[in-house]
Design an enzyme around this catalytic site. Structure first.
Site, PDB file in Angstrom:
ATOM      1  N   LYS A  42     -68.792 -33.982 -31.543  1.00  0.00           N
ATOM      2  CA  LYS A  42     -67.596 -33.495 -30.845  1.00  0.00           C
ATOM      3  C   LYS A  42     -66.311 -34.024 -31.495  1.00  0.00           C
ATOM      4  O   LYS A  42     -65.244 -33.453 -31.285  1.00  0.00           O
ATOM      5  CB  LYS A  42     -67.640 -33.882 -29.367  1.00  0.00           C
ATOM      6  N   ASP A  43     -66.402 -35.106 -32.290  1.00  0.00           N
ATOM      7  CA  ASP A  43     -65.236 -35.647 -32.988  1.00  0.00           C
ATOM      8  C   ASP A  43     -64.973 -34.959 -34.319  1.00  0.00           C
ATOM      9  O   ASP A  43     -63.906 -35.152 -34.917  1.00  0.00           O
ATOM     10  CB  ASP A  43     -65.424 -37.147 -33.261  1.00  0.00           C
ATOM     11  N   ARG A 102     -59.237 -32.556 -21.886  1.00  0.00           N
ATOM     12  CA  ARG A 102     -60.148 -31.660 -21.163  1.00  0.00           C
ATOM     13  C   ARG A 102     -60.549 -32.270 -19.812  1.00  0.00           C
ATOM     14  O   ARG A 102     -60.503 -31.594 -18.774  1.00  0.00           O
ATOM     15  CB  ARG A 102     -61.403 -31.410 -22.009  1.00  0.00           C
ATOM     16  N   ARG A 103     -60.927 -33.544 -19.828  1.00  0.00           N
ATOM     17  CA  ARG A 103     -61.336 -34.182 -18.577  1.00  0.00           C
ATOM     18  C   ARG A 103     -60.175 -34.265 -17.593  1.00  0.00           C
ATOM     19  O   ARG A 103     -60.357 -34.082 -16.388  1.00  0.00           O
ATOM     20  CB  ARG A 103     -61.907 -35.579 -18.870  1.00  0.00           C
ATOM     21  N   ARG A 163     -58.521 -46.022 -22.967  1.00  0.00           N
ATOM     22  CA  ARG A 163     -59.003 -46.103 -24.347  1.00  0.00           C
ATOM     23  C   ARG A 163     -59.956 -47.281 -24.464  1.00  0.00           C
ATOM     24  O   ARG A 163     -60.130 -48.068 -23.559  1.00  0.00           O
ATOM     25  CB  ARG A 163     -57.834 -46.277 -25.331  1.00  0.00           C
ATOM     26  N   ARG A 189     -64.436 -49.919 -21.447  1.00  0.00           N
ATOM     27  CA  ARG A 189     -63.971 -49.046 -20.377  1.00  0.00           C
ATOM     28  C   ARG A 189     -64.620 -49.417 -19.046  1.00  0.00           C
ATOM     29  O   ARG A 189     -63.963 -49.429 -17.994  1.00  0.00           O
ATOM     30  CB  ARG A 189     -64.261 -47.582 -20.735  1.00  0.00           C
ATOM     31  N   CYS A 245     -59.563 -31.339 -30.236  1.00  0.00           N
ATOM     32  CA  CYS A 245     -59.792 -32.301 -29.164  1.00  0.00           C
ATOM     33  C   CYS A 245     -58.607 -32.348 -28.208  1.00  0.00           C
ATOM     34  O   CYS A 245     -58.709 -32.874 -27.109  1.00  0.00           O
ATOM     35  CB  CYS A 245     -60.065 -33.689 -29.741  1.00  0.00           C
TER      36      CYS A 245
END
Length: 316
Positions: free
Chosen positions: A84-85, A132-133, A150, A156, A243
């Protein structure tokens, strides 16, 4: 038989990136006559740049560019990425040689008290680093206070436990790979909270001219992951997204038919465009393009352009 040459795998140094690189190394080593493998740690701009949210920053490939450059400079032979990156347009001379079997593509909510998203208190502070989130959280919980988050996955979770947030959203695959699935309060359904393009897939790159390494990596390629990711990445490419666009998508394969679902959402959650299409497995790239054209015809370009100029976010 091995040529005796050691294959150098370029990877970020985070716990999750190292897990992924070691998984690739183990799969290579499992082949008869496999060459020795070593890991090479590489710092990326995404690791260094922590003051400004990545979605507010120009450019792409924050977590992959330096690794692919090392690949082309021949200081490493293999690059391992969270797919996805990885940009849909690869650097010239780089080949996406293998996709490992896809893990759970969904997002997961981790909350301090174990509450599900709908049960969080009014005005709950939810942390995420993803545009997106943020968009889909705003759609489902417009009362929530969305805060920038981050750091690597363990960091996290530590920040959540220290009280900086009431809940955070992370990729289910990353939590499972790090043995942290016990922290999950709720797995967010792909229908209401569509995942990032290629979420849960590990991508393995090498130089397109490196025939020996390409042969070792060919055995690692998973057909189902390749087809799904090809459809999703084609969709992203034809939407001209990245992204920094609030797009969720998921392709699934059943009886050699691909189903691709996608949704573009405004950052405040008040507007969204959703679409779904089907195609034979052999038409994965065409399927992604077709669904992108449907979304663009319904106004996705204007919606995404507006959301690129996103509002500032708060740092707890």
């Amino acid at each position: 038989m091995s040529s005796g040459r050691t294959l150098r795998i370029g990877t970020r140094a985070s716990a999750l990136a190292l897990w992924q690189a070691r998984e690739v190394a183990q799969r290579i080593a499992a082949q008869p006559g496999a060459p020795p493998v070593e890991l090479v740690h590489i710092h990326t701009s995404g690791d260094v740049q922590r003051e400004v949210p990545l979605w507010q920053t120009r450019g792409r490939a924050f977590f992959t560019r330096e690794i692919d450059q090392a690949l082309l400079a021949q200081t490493v032979d293999i690059a391992v990425h969270s797919l996805k990156d990885l940009p849909t347009q690869l650097e010239a001379g780089v080949a996406l040689a293998a996709l490992l079997p896809r893990a759970d593509p969904r997002d997961a909510l981790v909350s301090r008290g174990g509450a599900a998203l709908a049960a969080l208190p009014a005005g709950a502070r939810i942390g995420t680093s993803s545009l997106r989130r943020r968009a889909f959280l705003a759609r489902l919980r417009p009362d929530a206070v969305l805060l920038e988050l981050r750091g690597n996955v363990p960091t996290r979770i530590e920040r959540l436990q220290h009280g900086d947030y009431d809940a955070i959203v992370l990729a289910a695959a990353g939590l499972a790979r790090l043995g942290l699935a016990q922290h999950v309060s709720e797995y967010l359904s792909a229908e209401s909270f569509p995942p990032a393009v290629s979420q849960g897939v590990i991508g393995v790159c090498t130089r397109s001219s490196d025939e020996e390494t390409l042969r070792w990596l060919a055995a690692l390629d998973d057909r189902t992951a390749r087809l799904a990711a090809s459809a999703e990445r084609s969709l992203l490419e034809h939407l001209q997204g990245g992204c920094q666009v609030p797009l969720g998508a998921l392709a699934t394969l059943q009886d050699d038919t691909l189903t691709l679902s996608a949704c573009v959402c405004s950052l405040d959650g008040t507007r969204h465009l959703a679409a779904q299409a089907h195609a034979p497995a052999g038409e994965a790239v065409r399927l992604g393009k077709r669904l992108a054209e449907q979304l663009l015809a319904r106004g996705a370009a204007a919606l995404m352009a507006q959301e690129r100029a996103a509002h500032a976010v708060e740092e707890p």
